[in-house]
Design a protein around this motif. Sequence first.
Motif, PDB file in Angstrom:
ATOM      1  N   PHE A 253       0.835  -1.206   0.000  1.00 48.68           N
ATOM      2  CA  PHE A 253       0.000   0.000   0.000  1.00 48.68           C
ATOM      3  C   PHE A 253       0.868   1.254   0.000  1.00 48.68           C
ATOM      4  O   PHE A 253       0.595   2.219  -0.705  1.00 48.68           O
ATOM      5  CB  PHE A 253      -0.917  -0.004   1.231  1.00 48.68           C
ATOM      6  CG  PHE A 253      -2.316  -0.464   0.925  1.00 48.68           C
ATOM      7  CD1 PHE A 253      -3.348   0.445   0.757  1.00 48.68           C
ATOM      8  CD2 PHE A 253      -2.603  -1.813   0.794  1.00 48.68           C
ATOM      9  CE1 PHE A 253      -4.638   0.015   0.472  1.00 48.68           C
ATOM     10  CE2 PHE A 253      -3.874  -2.253   0.515  1.00 48.68           C
ATOM     11  CZ  PHE A 253      -4.910  -1.334   0.348  1.00 48.68           C
ATOM     12  N   GLU A 254       1.933   1.249   0.812  1.00 46.11           N
ATOM     13  CA  GLU A 254       2.799   2.426   0.918  1.00 46.11           C
ATOM     14  C   GLU A 254       3.575   2.675  -0.374  1.00 46.11           C
ATOM     15  O   GLU A 254       3.750   3.811  -0.799  1.00 46.11           O
ATOM     16  CB  GLU A 254       3.765   2.251   2.087  1.00 46.11           C
ATOM     17  CG  GLU A 254       3.092   2.320   3.458  1.00 46.11           C
ATOM     18  CD  GLU A 254       4.080   2.087   4.587  1.00 46.11           C
ATOM     19  OE1 GLU A 254       5.248   1.729   4.287  1.00 46.11           O
ATOM     20  OE2 GLU A 254       3.700   2.264   5.755  1.00 46.11           O
ATOM     21  N   LYS A 255       4.055   1.590  -1.007  1.00 43.93           N
ATOM     22  CA  LYS A 255       4.917   1.737  -2.177  1.00 43.93           C
ATOM     23  C   LYS A 255       4.145   1.882  -3.490  1.00 43.93           C
ATOM     24  O   LYS A 255       4.577   2.602  -4.392  1.00 43.93           O
ATOM     25  CB  LYS A 255       5.864   0.536  -2.276  1.00 43.93           C
ATOM     26  CG  LYS A 255       6.863   0.442  -1.138  1.00 43.93           C
ATOM     27  CD  LYS A 255       7.725  -0.807  -1.252  1.00 43.93           C
ATOM     28  CE  LYS A 255       8.706  -0.922  -0.102  1.00 43.93           C
ATOM     29  NZ  LYS A 255       9.512  -2.170  -0.171  1.00 43.93           N
ATOM     30  N   VAL A 259      -4.735   0.625  -5.559  1.00 44.02           N
ATOM     31  CA  VAL A 259      -5.135   0.075  -6.856  1.00 44.02           C
ATOM     32  C   VAL A 259      -4.256  -1.104  -7.248  1.00 44.02           C
ATOM     33  O   VAL A 259      -4.749  -2.136  -7.734  1.00 44.02           O
ATOM     34  CB  VAL A 259      -5.080   1.173  -7.933  1.00 44.02           C
ATOM     35  CG1 VAL A 259      -5.248   0.576  -9.327  1.00 44.02           C
ATOM     36  CG2 VAL A 259      -6.160   2.214  -7.679  1.00 44.02           C
ATOM     37  N   HIS A 260      -2.966  -0.976  -7.043  1.00 45.05           N
ATOM     38  CA  HIS A 260      -2.038  -2.064  -7.401  1.00 45.05           C
ATOM     39  C   HIS A 260      -2.370  -3.336  -6.621  1.00 45.05           C
ATOM     40  O   HIS A 260      -2.377  -4.437  -7.185  1.00 45.05           O
ATOM     41  CB  HIS A 260      -0.606  -1.622  -7.113  1.00 45.05           C
ATOM     42  CG  HIS A 260       0.418  -2.689  -7.365  1.00 45.05           C
ATOM     43  ND1 HIS A 260       0.943  -2.939  -8.619  1.00 45.05           N
ATOM     44  CD2 HIS A 260       0.999  -3.592  -6.526  1.00 45.05           C
ATOM     45  CE1 HIS A 260       1.804  -3.926  -8.534  1.00 45.05           C
ATOM     46  NE2 HIS A 260       1.856  -4.346  -7.277  1.00 45.05           N
ATOM     47  N   VAL A 261      -2.672  -3.190  -5.333  1.00 44.79           N
ATOM     48  CA  VAL A 261      -2.980  -4.369  -4.512  1.00 44.79           C
ATOM     49  C   VAL A 261      -4.313  -4.974  -4.940  1.00 44.79           C
ATOM     50  O   VAL A 261      -4.470  -6.199  -4.980  1.00 44.79           O
ATOM     51  CB  VAL A 261      -2.995  -3.990  -3.018  1.00 44.79           C
ATOM     52  CG1 VAL A 261      -3.199  -5.226  -2.157  1.00 44.79           C
ATOM     53  CG2 VAL A 261      -1.703  -3.283  -2.628  1.00 44.79           C
ATOM     54  N   GLN A 262      -5.279  -4.150  -5.264  1.00 48.33           N
ATOM     55  CA  GLN A 262      -6.574  -4.662  -5.742  1.00 48.33           C
ATOM     56  C   GLN A 262      -6.405  -5.442  -7.045  1.00 48.33           C
ATOM     57  O   GLN A 262      -7.017  -6.502  -7.234  1.00 48.33           O
ATOM     58  CB  GLN A 262      -7.550  -3.495  -5.924  1.00 48.33           C
ATOM     59  CG  GLN A 262      -7.999  -2.851  -4.621  1.00 48.33           C
ATOM     60  CD  GLN A 262      -8.790  -1.583  -4.837  1.00 48.33           C
ATOM     61  OE1 GLN A 262      -8.609  -0.889  -5.844  1.00 48.33           O
ATOM     62  NE2 GLN A 262      -9.678  -1.258  -3.897  1.00 48.33           N
ATOM     63  N   GLU A 263      -5.592  -4.921  -7.955  1.00 48.53           N
ATOM     64  CA  GLU A 263      -5.332  -5.627  -9.210  1.00 48.53           C
ATOM     65  C   GLU A 263      -4.682  -6.990  -8.942  1.00 48.53           C
ATOM     66  O   GLU A 263      -5.034  -7.990  -9.585  1.00 48.53           O
ATOM     67  CB  GLU A 263      -4.414  -4.782 -10.099  1.00 48.53           C
ATOM     68  CG  GLU A 263      -5.099  -3.562 -10.681  1.00 48.53           C
ATOM     69  CD  GLU A 263      -4.139  -2.675 -11.478  1.00 48.53           C
ATOM     70  OE1 GLU A 263      -4.611  -1.812 -12.236  1.00 48.53           O
ATOM     71  OE2 GLU A 263      -2.904  -2.863 -11.327  1.00 48.53           O
ATOM     72  N   TRP A 278      -9.149   1.008 -12.475  1.00 50.84           N
ATOM     73  CA  TRP A 278      -8.893   2.420 -12.784  1.00 50.84           C
ATOM     74  C   TRP A 278      -8.685   3.255 -11.533  1.00 50.84           C
ATOM     75  O   TRP A 278      -7.880   4.190 -11.524  1.00 50.84           O
ATOM     76  CB  TRP A 278     -10.041   2.974 -13.620  1.00 50.84           C
ATOM     77  CG  TRP A 278     -10.133   2.297 -14.946  1.00 50.84           C
ATOM     78  CD1 TRP A 278     -11.079   1.397 -15.350  1.00 50.84           C
ATOM     79  CD2 TRP A 278      -9.210   2.414 -16.024  1.00 50.84           C
ATOM     80  NE1 TRP A 278     -10.817   0.938 -16.606  1.00 50.84           N
ATOM     81  CE2 TRP A 278      -9.659   1.554 -17.060  1.00 50.84           C
ATOM     82  CE3 TRP A 278      -8.046   3.145 -16.230  1.00 50.84           C
ATOM     83  CZ2 TRP A 278      -8.997   1.418 -18.261  1.00 50.84           C
ATOM     84  CZ3 TRP A 278      -7.386   3.020 -17.437  1.00 50.84           C
ATOM     85  CH2 TRP A 278      -7.853   2.165 -18.445  1.00 50.84           C
ATOM     86  N   ASP A 279      -9.425   2.973 -10.479  1.00 50.33           N
ATOM     87  CA  ASP A 279      -9.241   3.723  -9.232  1.00 50.33           C
ATOM     88  C   ASP A 279      -9.673   2.829  -8.077  1.00 50.33           C
ATOM     89  O   ASP A 279     -10.260   1.761  -8.271  1.00 50.33           O
ATOM     90  CB  ASP A 279     -10.033   5.030  -9.237  1.00 50.33           C
ATOM     91  CG  ASP A 279     -11.512   4.816  -9.508  1.00 50.33           C
ATOM     92  OD1 ASP A 279     -12.165   4.133  -8.685  1.00 50.33           O
ATOM     93  OD2 ASP A 279     -12.006   5.301 -10.544  1.00 50.33           O
ATOM     94  N   ALA A 280      -9.376   3.273  -6.847  1.00 52.01           N
ATOM     95  CA  ALA A 280      -9.605   2.433  -5.672  1.00 52.01           C
ATOM     96  C   ALA A 280     -11.086   2.126  -5.463  1.00 52.01           C
ATOM     97  O   ALA A 280     -11.456   1.009  -5.075  1.00 52.01           O
ATOM     98  CB  ALA A 280      -9.021   3.108  -4.429  1.00 52.01           C
ATOM     99  N   GLU A 310     -10.698  -1.981   4.281  1.00 51.37           N
ATOM    100  CA  GLU A 310     -11.850  -1.453   3.548  1.00 51.37           C
ATOM    101  C   GLU A 310     -11.656  -1.589   2.041  1.00 51.37           C
ATOM    102  O   GLU A 310     -12.614  -1.793   1.292  1.00 51.37           O
ATOM    103  CB  GLU A 310     -12.072   0.018   3.915  1.00 51.37           C
ATOM    104  CG  GLU A 310     -12.669   0.237   5.292  1.00 51.37           C
ATOM    105  CD  GLU A 310     -14.075  -0.314   5.403  1.00 51.37           C
ATOM    106  OE1 GLU A 310     -14.834  -0.176   4.425  1.00 51.37           O
ATOM    107  OE2 GLU A 310     -14.406  -0.891   6.447  1.00 51.37           O
ATOM    108  N   MET A 311     -10.442  -1.471   1.569  1.00 56.74           N
ATOM    109  CA  MET A 311     -10.152  -1.542   0.144  1.00 56.74           C
ATOM    110  C   MET A 311     -10.105  -2.970  -0.392  1.00 56.74           C
ATOM    111  O   MET A 311     -10.282  -3.194  -1.594  1.00 56.74           O
ATOM    112  CB  MET A 311      -8.815  -0.860  -0.157  1.00 56.74           C
ATOM    113  CG  MET A 311      -8.827   0.639   0.068  1.00 56.74           C
ATOM    114  SD  MET A 311      -9.932   1.457  -1.089  1.00 56.74           S
ATOM    115  CE  MET A 311      -9.901   3.136  -0.459  1.00 56.74           C
ATOM    116  N   LEU A 312      -9.886  -3.957   0.482  1.00 54.86           N
ATOM    117  CA  LEU A 312      -9.668  -5.328   0.020  1.00 54.86           C
ATOM    118  C   LEU A 312     -10.736  -6.313   0.483  1.00 54.86           C
ATOM    119  O   LEU A 312     -11.033  -7.279  -0.233  1.00 54.86           O
ATOM    120  CB  LEU A 312      -8.294  -5.820   0.504  1.00 54.86           C
ATOM    121  CG  LEU A 312      -7.087  -5.011   0.052  1.00 54.86           C
ATOM    122  CD1 LEU A 312      -5.820  -5.530   0.717  1.00 54.86           C
ATOM    123  CD2 LEU A 312      -6.938  -5.055  -1.460  1.00 54.86           C
ATOM    124  N   ALA A 313     -11.283  -6.114   1.672  1.00 53.71           N
ATOM    125  CA  ALA A 313     -12.268  -7.054   2.214  1.00 53.71           C
ATOM    126  C   ALA A 313     -13.120  -6.317   3.230  1.00 53.71           C
ATOM    127  O   ALA A 313     -13.012  -6.535   4.439  1.00 53.71           O
ATOM    128  CB  ALA A 313     -11.560  -8.244   2.854  1.00 53.71           C
TER     129      ALA A 313
END
Length: 998
Positions: A253-255, A259-263, A278-280, A310-313
Amino acid sequence: MASTSSSQTPPPPFAHDVFLSFRGADTRHGFTAHLYGALVRRGINAYRDDNELARGETIEPSLLRAIECSRFSIVVFSRGYAESPWCLDELVKIVDCRRRLGQVVLPVFYDVDPMVVAELNGEYGEALNRHCRGDSAGKVEQWKEALEEVGNVSGWDVQNKDQSEMVREIVDTIWLELSRTLEVSMDNLVGMGSRANKLKELLGEDTGDDVRFVGISGMGGIGKTTLARVVYDEIGMEFRNSRCFLENVKDYFEKHGAVHVQEHLLSAVLMEKNLKVWDAHTGKVMIKKSLQHRKVLLVLDDVDSAEQLEMLAANQNWFGPGSRIIITSRDQRLLYKHGACGVFKLEGLNYIEALTLFSLKTFKNYEPSEGFEEFSMRVVEYAQGLPLAIEVLGCFLGGRSRREWESAITSLKDYCDDILDVLKISFDGLNKPEKDMFLDIACFFNLKSISEVKKVLNSCGFCADIGVKHLVEKSLLSFSPMGKMSNLKAMDLSHSHNLIATPDFTGAPNIATLIFKDCTSLGVIHPSIGSLQKLTCLSFRGCTKLRNLPSMPGKLKELYLDSTALSNEELQQIICWAVALSVLSLSSCNSLKTVPVSIGSLKQLKVLNLHGCSQLDNVPRELGGLESLEELDLSGTKITQPPLSIFYLKHLKTLSFQYNMPTKLPTLSGLHSMITTLNLGDCGLKEGDFPTSVGCLLPSLELLDLSSNNFVTLPIIGQLSRLYSLRLDNCMMLTSLPKLPSRIEFLYVNGCVSLGQMPDMKFSGGHFYFEGLDCSKLYDGNGVSEDSSWPTLLRRPLLRGQEHPATLERLVFKVQGSRIPKWFTHQRDGSSIWVSLPKSPYYDDMMGLALCCTVNDLTDGSHFSKQQLGSPSKRQRQQHICFFFVSGDSIRFLLKGLSDGSACVGLSFEELPFYQLIKPGAAVEVIRCGYRIVSRRDIEDLAAGTSTDVASAFATIRRDDDHSPRPKKLIFEGSRSLVLFCANDFVCVRVLKVYQVD
């Protein structure tokens, strides 16, 4: 499933998971293609002959090796399979591996009935009859036997069935079997079995229809990720393809952002490459929409904020019935707040588990090696059950000598940077008041009851109730049931520069080790330290304000008071109560002027260190009463003559008298013959001062340091049959060396500006390391230049080693210079290079590998004398050349199981990770590197004194500068040490990748 024979030979290293045997004309572009693709997509390493073999390679031996190096063989029986002698030969080999190695054989009956194969009738019987009349008649009986055996193995009859469903079932079966083999390897994950079972209880034995969030909490390095990985692998088959392990969520998440982690999550679960988010917010919608009807296994590792969850689960309705979400975090409260139905609090390993893990990492066994038991127990106690600490220390100490262990044990904290980096993450996540509260508790209240701690903190303006709870939730604090650390065995508060007084030790009666290294403000020791009856090791090294100590328990074994303000009177008091001491270290105690005569009462003392006590001008004759003394260091004192009392020390093994000038060296004939280490560096010794009969006087000598003295020649030392290290740095008048002992492994002549030639050497050991910086006369005519065919400096040791090629494994030379000789046929800028190994049979006859690199080194003046250290000119950046020679046998052993030649090996010349510890502030930069495959012809030319042509004797070695591999297959990726010779060397050579090439 296939059964295995009771008498099996050990299987070879597995290069493949599955070998596919099939008739290409029947199924190559149909069923077999779909099966192969499904196996590869699942991450199963499948071997298919028309895809894996390189052009020009003989097919039959390659197939035989591929079959033998596979865990499973899948045989696709089609109507035309028995028509092919090629397929039938494959089948015979497969059956041989099944019987001999226990290989699992799985038949697939594509468009033929299993009975036709097993009973050899129909198309198969007709095909075998035709073979009986052809050129292959002699093989028919073997073929019949193989067909009958595999035809009777339980497999899959895919005739008239949904082939996609059959392919999925086959792949699932292979994956399940592979997962079981992974479970066997979990034996080395000590203590994980019981912990995994408890975690699976929280997850639920039967997944059912409910969706569960389960947490794993604990401090950094405790094993949360490992436990999650174990359970993920064990239960993964229940979730087929719908699973994902997201490691280091916080870092990603920091680096890279949400969006990258969701992909990454969506790509792994949906098995779709290049999936774009495209976005979070869109990513959240896509995860819910894509997974809410799937039974998913998801691991979110190292989460530290609600935003990441919240972004992943976000909640359970994002996932289909039966889904399991495992979240690891150091913050227990975060897990419960997000709806975890249970949180598994992971504790450290118990003592038995910790010792077992340390033994596996260090000795590759389940218990310590003989002679290392006590050392191992001390390391395990220091690690306090933390798996990360145990593994780091185990890897660092593995393969080291007893002498190196003794050195490392005294300063374990110095080798734990990787551990501290992990533990510091939790601390850095606190706000300012929480950090202050944690430091106060760690330094002053580590042994107090919880109620007492909160009372004091509240009086200081802290909100103790919520603050302490938060520190516990962050896995930074823990309490025993009684609120005290009664089981605490070790405490290390090193580098606590603001600590002015030690805590009260009343609540920790079991403490055995106390370390307060470099606590520069510490001046007061709580008298309760005298009640610690189990205390055996106490260190106040670097506590410069410490002047006195209270009385200690009589069981104290090791006492380190280096660089303290200790007075003569206080030392007298310490000797009165420290009757059981085995180690007394007083280095750099500059207030000491004498040693009390009572020192002779310490009958169990083995080590006395007075190094750098600059005001000390004598030691009493009672020193001779130390009947157990093994190590005595009087270096850097005002003592100008070794005391005669040392001749009464019958167990003395190490004597150091460095930097003591001027010195009147008495005869060494009184020293006991057990002396193994003698340091007389910088003692002003002149020609004739060192005895000519040293070989007879000190037959056990192993290490000799005569650096920075003024003699012109050395006496004969060839009789020192055990000597393996000789240091002569900065002997500026030394012109030549005598014949060296055959066991010599380390030779240092840095700064010997008058030395004109290397000595005659013979080797009985397998290694030789040489340092010769700033030896201008030694290089004259010796060819350390770009135009050299091979430096003459290296000829003698290399030729001597080749007289006994079975013993010489490695040579390392470090000399002055800036250009790699042209003799090294392959060169490139930078710190890495690809080495092309010759094909068999040349690979087996290869004499060795010569390596070279040029290095920029900002020296710290370690090889200069005491008087020269202040010279700015000696601290300039210097360029050196490092030569390495590694024997062919050593290379073949290192690559055993990876390659038998025809390989391209990626080498990296690296700074040793512990070089900064040895030489603080130093920097190393590899400028250029090169290599040459050493042939027999090279050795013959060296012996004849002729110059080998720059072209290698191996015609298969390219002379161009194309250092990129032309790989067929990556067969190794990791890090294996090729040259890692000694703790003082600063460049090691590691194997990073090995490719099989055409």
